[in-house]
Design an enzyme around this catalytic site. Structure first.
Site: not given
Ligand code: F6P
Length: 561
Positions: A211, A217, A284-285, A370, A401, A525
């Protein structure tokens, strides 16, 4: 009183009424609720689109639900909802509208931000994506050397990765199986290495999804991907250098960008004609149904992508128009508030009984945590009530399990969502389809066991020795929601995601927090950028604490620096 003049959430009469109700309710077991109401199994259910939602196995009565709805009304949840749909700037800390719902609005809809209808722009980008996706799928779009694109690598992180990565897995059965689609997010070079090591650069398209186009990263991975590609296609000539790579024909054919930041995209060297735009009113999410979904659209095709958007829209309309009593996102949001604020639950498990939903919970973690992992209210004051839960879970039978022991017999209250489908995926062989009943038998058996448990008398009746009776007793009383649909389709995925988006919205509205900012991820960040020179150059970094200084020194020693 809040700084904005509203009564503090936990000082409202509606909150007090719920706290009192909780006291009266303390000794009621789910067994009692079912015994008192034989119609509960069918009565406590709702349908939205293709989703059948059973909330009968919750520690609630009609009275609990009424009180919760009153709390929602007192906090004007529907008022905030309407403001969101209208395009008002309800993300107050960033002064932005919150309009992911516009991403799936029909062409003829009118939704305005600052007086401008955003729907035509949304559809223009969708059309551009569709055109591009078809060209890649048909082989018309070729790489620099004229070879067909067979591999698509999405490079992004957070909302620019989790959504498309999750949806690609969910809809794998609908994808073009001749295309390899991979997702790189981690700045750990191993991620890009593993994603590309067996790929032919001449047949690989990189989709750089960011965005902001400033996320370290993503920019780092994108730069390495560009070098990997140019080294192979240009024979490692100087054209792969930062300065000269911009605008090379190879980059133009192998890199596209999904972003709101045309300037940075151009700076990176991607032709802005190959940029698919979205807008600052898409969080973003909340973005994988925007341009961020391009990798998914290439994989499943534009028609199925549109079916998915229709699924989103169906639930948007339900949330926008259904009365409180039958509004499913409202219900799910309020149930979470009941457990988190009045019964002490700290987490919420999402347990899909579908292999294809293996990344669904990871996606929901960002969506929920977030959005609602905040201790500061909309008015800037610290809240003194619990906000968002820890969201976790993996596909159900595997979890059975691993950690279900703790859900059944541990000391924690863990409300859980069980998501399952009546039909197995069509392309499975008959033999594998036959396994579906066993999968779903587990699905139904687990929520039954969690709710009703097994009493000591039932255990004794099985002839269990007295010293093991306590160990084999299950108290039950563990609440679950069951979400059942006929089959997992693109539309159903859209419906599920919109359901959770709006559930998260409801909770943020009640808790009086801004669910659409994410200041909490900023500090890490900034600090990472500050610490890096200490690792690489041994630079003195002002303000490093004693522990971190020692750890950095140890790291340098281990790396022989
Ligand atoms: O798409 P961008 O700008 O690269 O951001 C990626 C992610 O980083 C965050 O800002 C923080 O993790 C997320 O909200 C966002 O989804």
């Amino acid at each position: 009183m809040n700084a904005d003049g509203r009564t503090r959430l936990n000082q409202t009469p509606e909150w007090t009424a719920l706290a009192k109700h909780r006291e009266e309710f303390a000794d009621t077991h789910l067994r009692d609720l079912f015994a008192a109401d034989p119609g509960r199994g069918s009565g406590y259910t709702l349908q939205v689109g293709d989703l059948y939602v059973d909330y009968s196995k919750h520690l609630v009565t009609d009275e609990t639900l009424r009180l919760l709805r009153e709390l929602a009304a007192a906090r004007d949840v529907f008022g905030l909802r309407d403001a969101m749909f209208r395009g008002e700037k309800i993300n107050t800390t960033e002064n932005r509208a919150v309009l992911h719902t516009a991403l799936r609005a029909p062409r003829e809809a009118v939704i305005e931000v600052d007086g401008e209808n955003v729907v035509p722009a949304v559809h223009a980008v969708l059309d551009k994506m569709a055109d591009f996706a078809e060209r890649v799928r048909s082989g018309e779009w070729t790489g620099h050397t004229g070879r067909r694109i067979r591999n698509v690598v999405n490079v992004g992180i957070g909302g620019s990765d989790l959504g498309p990565a999750m949806a690609y897995e969910v809809l794998r059965a609908f994808t073009d199986r001749d295309l390899t689609v991979r997702f790189v997010s981690n700045v750990d070079g191993a991620d890009l290495h593993e994603a590309t090591r067996d790929l032919d650069p001449a047949e690989t398209l990189f989709i750089i999804a960011s965005k902001t186009f400033t996320t370290i990263e993503t920019v780092t991975n994108a730069t390495s991907a560009r070098k990997w590609l140019l080294d192979a296609l240009d024979g490692g000539t100087s054209r792969s250098s930062e300065a000269e790579s911009g605008g090379t024909a190879a980059v133009a054919k192998h890199f596209v960008a999904l972003s709101t930041n045309a300037e940075k995209v151009a700076e990176f060297g991607i032709d802005t004609a190959n940029m698919f735009e979205f807008w600052d009113w898409v969080g973003g999410r909340y973005s994988y149904d925007s341009a961020i979904g391009l990798s998914l659209m290439i994989a499943i095709g534009p028609d199925r992508f549109r079916e998915m958007l229709d699924g989103f829209h169906l639930v948007d309309e339900h949330f926008r128009t259904a009365p409180a009593e039958s509004n499913v996102p409202l219900l799910l949001g309020l149930l979470g508030i009941w457990y988190g604020n009045f019964l002490g639950a700290q987490s919420h498990a999402v347990l899909p009984y579908s292999h294809y939903l293996s990344r669904f919970t990871a996606y929901l973690q960002q969506l929920d945590m977030e959005s609602n992992g905040k201790y500061v209210g909309r008015d800037g004051r610290e809240v003194d009530w619990q906000t968002g839960p820890v969201v976790w879970g993996t596909p159900g039978t595997n979890g059975q399990h691993a950690y279900y022991q703790l859900i059944h017999q541990g000391t924690k209250l863990i409300p859980a969502d069980f998501i399952g489908f009546a039909e197995p995926v069509a392309e499975l062989s008959d033999e594998l389809k036959a396994q579906h009943d066993l999968l779903m038998a587990n699905f139904f058996a687990q929520t039954q066991a969690l709710a009703f448990g097994k009493t000591p008398d039932e255990v004794r009746a099985e002839g269990v020795p007295e010293e093991l009776v306590a160990h084999k007793t299950f108290k039950g009383d563990h609440p679950t929601t069951t979400i059942l649909a006929r089959e997992l389709t693109p539309s159903v995925l859209g419906q599920l995601v919109a359901l959770y988006e709006h559930k998260v919205f409801v909770q943020g509205a009640v808790w009086d927090i801004d669910s659409f900012d994410q200041w909490g991820v900023e500090l890490g960040k900034v600090l990472a950028k500050r610490v890096e020179p200490a690792l690489t150059e041994g630079a003195e970094v002002a303000g490093l604490d004693a522990s971190t200084t020692t750890l950095v020194a140890k790291y340098r020693e281990l790396r022989g620096r």
